[in-house]
Design a protein around this motif. Structure first.
Motif, short mmCIF file in Angstrom:
data_model
loop_
_atom_site.label_atom_id
_atom_site.label_comp_id
_atom_site.label_asym_id
_atom_site.label_seq_id
_atom_site.Cartn_x
_atom_site.Cartn_y
_atom_site.Cartn_z
N THR A 332 83.47 25.00 58.17
CA THR A 332 84.41 24.80 58.23
C THR A 332 83.29 23.97 59.33
N GLU A 333 84.21 22.43 59.01
CA GLU A 333 83.57 21.25 59.75
C GLU A 333 83.30 21.00 60.74
N ASN A 337 79.26 20.09 61.91
CA ASN A 337 78.08 19.96 61.55
C ASN A 337 77.07 20.03 63.41
N THR A 338 77.03 22.00 62.90
CA THR A 338 75.93 22.03 63.86
C THR A 338 74.90 22.07 64.00
N PHE A 339 75.21 21.99 62.31
CA PHE A 339 73.91 22.21 61.58
C PHE A 339 72.24 21.29 61.68
N PHE A 340 71.37 21.93 61.63
CA PHE A 340 69.98 20.41 61.68
C PHE A 340 68.81 21.58 60.69
N ILE A 341 68.17 20.64 60.15
CA ILE A 341 66.31 21.29 60.03
C ILE A 341 65.69 21.31 61.39
N SER A 342 64.71 22.30 61.60
CA SER A 342 63.87 22.87 62.87
C SER A 342 62.67 21.59 62.18
N PRO A 343 61.28 21.72 63.18
CA PRO A 343 60.42 21.13 63.33
C PRO A 343 59.11 21.76 61.96
N ALA A 344 59.94 23.05 62.26
CA ALA A 344 59.02 24.56 61.27
C ALA A 344 59.35 24.24 60.07
N ASN A 345 60.68 23.39 59.31
CA ASN A 345 61.37 23.49 58.32
C ASN A 345 62.40 24.73 58.12
N ASN A 346 62.63 24.75 59.41
CA ASN A 346 63.61 26.48 58.74
C ASN A 346 65.06 25.50 59.28
N THR A 347 66.32 26.71 58.63
CA THR A 347 67.78 26.01 58.58
C THR A 347 68.07 26.55 59.86
N CYS A 348 68.83 25.86 60.44
CA CYS A 348 69.61 26.15 61.63
C CYS A 348 70.83 25.83 62.25
N PHE A 349 71.49 26.20 63.29
CA PHE A 349 72.73 26.38 63.47
C PHE A 349 73.16 26.05 64.70
N ARG A 350 73.70 25.89 65.82
CA ARG A 350 73.77 25.35 67.10
C ARG A 350 75.06 26.28 67.62
N GLY A 351 76.19 26.04 66.52
CA GLY A 351 77.67 26.35 67.21
C GLY A 351 78.16 26.20 68.08
#
Length: 562
Positions: A332-333, A337-351
């Motif tokens: 959902t939107e 909106n909490t997703f980002f790419i970390s410095p290690a180039n991993n896909t992350c989200f914080r929720g």
């Protein structure tokens, strides 16, 4: 003569030069070898990067995915205060007593009560005493009494605790009430969630009546949330493991990130992501309410529930997901909106949640888009099905500065639980089952008990939210057993099942179940398996103490629940 002196000088200089060169070479060699050894030790101790370590071997390395991960230590050795022979004696003693009690019909003779004793009178006296204590506390706060004065008043209050005679009569009264409750409900029909929801579904969503979800709901009854031998159960596990995600949304409540997955065929599931390695132990200085939730703990708790024959933990599987394909692209939107790419180039989200929902505690692929998670079936919720949320009488204070009342009152069960008519039914023994289960898995975070109230009063607790279990294998928190230690009541059928798995080897059964039933590997490290066997013996030791204090017939209860 002169020539001789020159030769002597030359020889001396040559020897000195040779010694100097040899000393320098020796010193250089020593320094170089020392540096090389230190460098090798540093390389050996340093954790490998996530990309260089196979995911399944993560448990064998320290601090791969979490800076606070602790290394696996030697197995904690602590003996229970009971021997194997005594456990077998206890089993024979309880079985014989159960056989003898089966022939007794007169409950009032089995649990005699003095005609002059009255439950309502005792209840009123206790309520008056509690009100008096509250008023005294209010006065203390208002007048700022000295510590000595407060201590004197506490000693005076202690003299007014329930008498030994009242405790004996109250125990017999509760035992009589439980026996009568069994007689009233032993012929109750088993009800399913499917039957409760049928009429409304037939009117509003008739297509759901032909789904695998509805077939599974036919196996969810007032006594259990799954039938491990049924075909719908096996199809459910496969669905949780492999079904495509239609939509991903956050669970609105909770202290830590949880994701609700919409799956095909009307299923909904709760996802808890990987947070810490398998060998991670809760730090000794961390309180239970600040502990991280572990996806592998949810998985292990379900398998233990199945082995013990409770069938009260909603089915859950471990699943390796693609964090981008299965969550980000279906989110959902608000979640997306909490997703980002970390410095290690991993896909992350914080929720969004109360704890661990910031960038420094984000959920990240390990590595890239790959993420482990537990996926658990979501049972129908209001308004489709009504649930009852019961505050656990042995709920912890959730404060670093103060303790709960039960932690300092050995009469708490008599003065609170036994007097509460809400527990004059199967709920009291269900709570004892839950206490035993929580002790085995090391769960201190049981602040509420949940059950489906649409089933009526004869319904079992549902053992939800076990993510903070299996936090430590080197420590057995005996306070989790306080309900059993205080009340000294236990269901006969639960004891019989515990004894059966004890003979077969509980850790062996659990290890085998996890190996055969899970695609994810090594859900529990060996130290946790050893801890479960140790805790089972400690539980038997506590029941032995209760029986020595109150006798078998006043501790072990056959309420007709298998």
């Amino acid at each position: 003569m002169r020539h001789t002196r020159l030769r002597l000088r030359f020889t001396i200089l040559f020897i000195l030069a040779t010694l100097t060169i040899f000393s320098l070479i020796t010193l250089y060699t020593f320094i170089w070898s020392t540096n090389e050894l230190e460098r090798q030790e540093q390389i050996q101790d340093a954790p490998k990067s996530p990309g260089a370590v196979p995911f399944w071997s993560a448990i064998n390395h320290q601090n791969i995915y979490d800076l606070y991960a602790t290394p696996a230590s030697t197995i904690f050795k602590r003996k229970a205060n009971i021997t194997q022979s005594r456990i077998e004696e206890l089993f024979q003693l309880i079985r014989n007593a159960h056989t003898d009690q089966a022939h007794l019909v007169d409950i009032e003779k089995l649990y005699p009560i003095n005609p002059k004793w009255n439950f309502q009178k005792l209840l009123e006296e206790q309520q008056a005493q509690e009100q008096s204590d509250k008023d005294a506390d209010t006065v203390d706060s208002a007048t700022n009494l000295t510590k000595t004065t407060k201590t004197q008043r506490d000693l005076t209050t202690a003299e007014k605790t329930m008498s030994k005679h009242d405790k004996i009569q109250l125990r017999n009264y509760v035992l009589q009430v439980l026996a009568k409750w069994k007689k009233e409900h032993q012929n109750d029909e088993i009800t399913t969630i499917a039957s409760i929801m049928h009429d409304e579904l037939e009117q509003d969503e008739p297509s759901k009546l032909n789904t695998s979800w509805y077939k599974y709901m036919k196996t969810v009854t007032n006594l259990r949330v799954y039938d491990p031998h049924s075909s719908p159960f096996k199809r459910l596990l496969n669905h949780l493991q492999n079904a495509e995600v239609i939509e991903a949304n956050e669970m609105p409540q909770g202290t830590q990130i949880k994701v609700i997955l919409d799956l095909p065929d009307s299923f909904r599931a709760l996802l808890k992501p990987y947070r810490v390695p398998r060998n991670y132990q809760t730090l000794p200085d961390h309180f239970y309410f600040s502990d991280i939730e572990r996806h592998h703990a949810e998985i292990a708790a379900f398998h233990l529930d199945k082995i013990l024959g409770f069938y009260r933990v909603p089915p859950v599987v471990g699943r390796l997901i693609d964090i981008t394909r299965d969550i980000r692209e279906k989110a959902t939107e608000d979640l997306a909106n909490t997703f980002f790419i970390s410095p290690a180039n991993n896909t992350c989200f914080r929720g969004h949640c109360s704890y661990y929902c910031d960038t420094s505690h984000a959920v990240c692929g390990k590595p890239g888009d790959r993420l482990e998670a537990s996926v658990q079936i979501l049972l129908p919720r209001p308004p489709d099905v009504d649930w009852e949320k019961i505050t656990h009488p042995y709920r912890r204070s959730y404060s670093a500065a103060r303790k709960a009342k039960w932690e300092s009152n050995e009469n708490y069960c008599y003065e609170h639980v036994f007097l509460d008519e809400e527990y004059h039914n199967r709920l009291l023994l269900d709570m004892m089952d839950l206490s035993a289960f929580d002790f085995l898995i090391g769960n201190m975070d049981r602040h509420h008990m949940m059950r489906i109230s649409s089933f009526g009063s004869n319904t079992a607790l549902v053992h939800l939210d076990n993510g903070r279990s299996f936090g430590r294998y080197d420590y057995d928190d005996l306070s989790i057993l306080t309900p059993i230690r205080h009340c000294c009541l236990f269901r006969y059928s639960t004891f019989a099942r515990l004894h059966r798995v004890y003979r077969q080897g509980l850790s062996t059964l659990l290890s085998r179940s996890l190996e055969n039933g899970e695609q994810l590997k090594k859900i529990l490290v060996d130290e946790h398996l050893t801890a479960i066997d140790r805790r089972l013996e400690i539980l038997f030791g506590q029941l032995d103490t209760c029986i020595k204090t109150y006798t078998v017939k006043r501790v072990m209860i056959d309420d007709g629940i298998d």
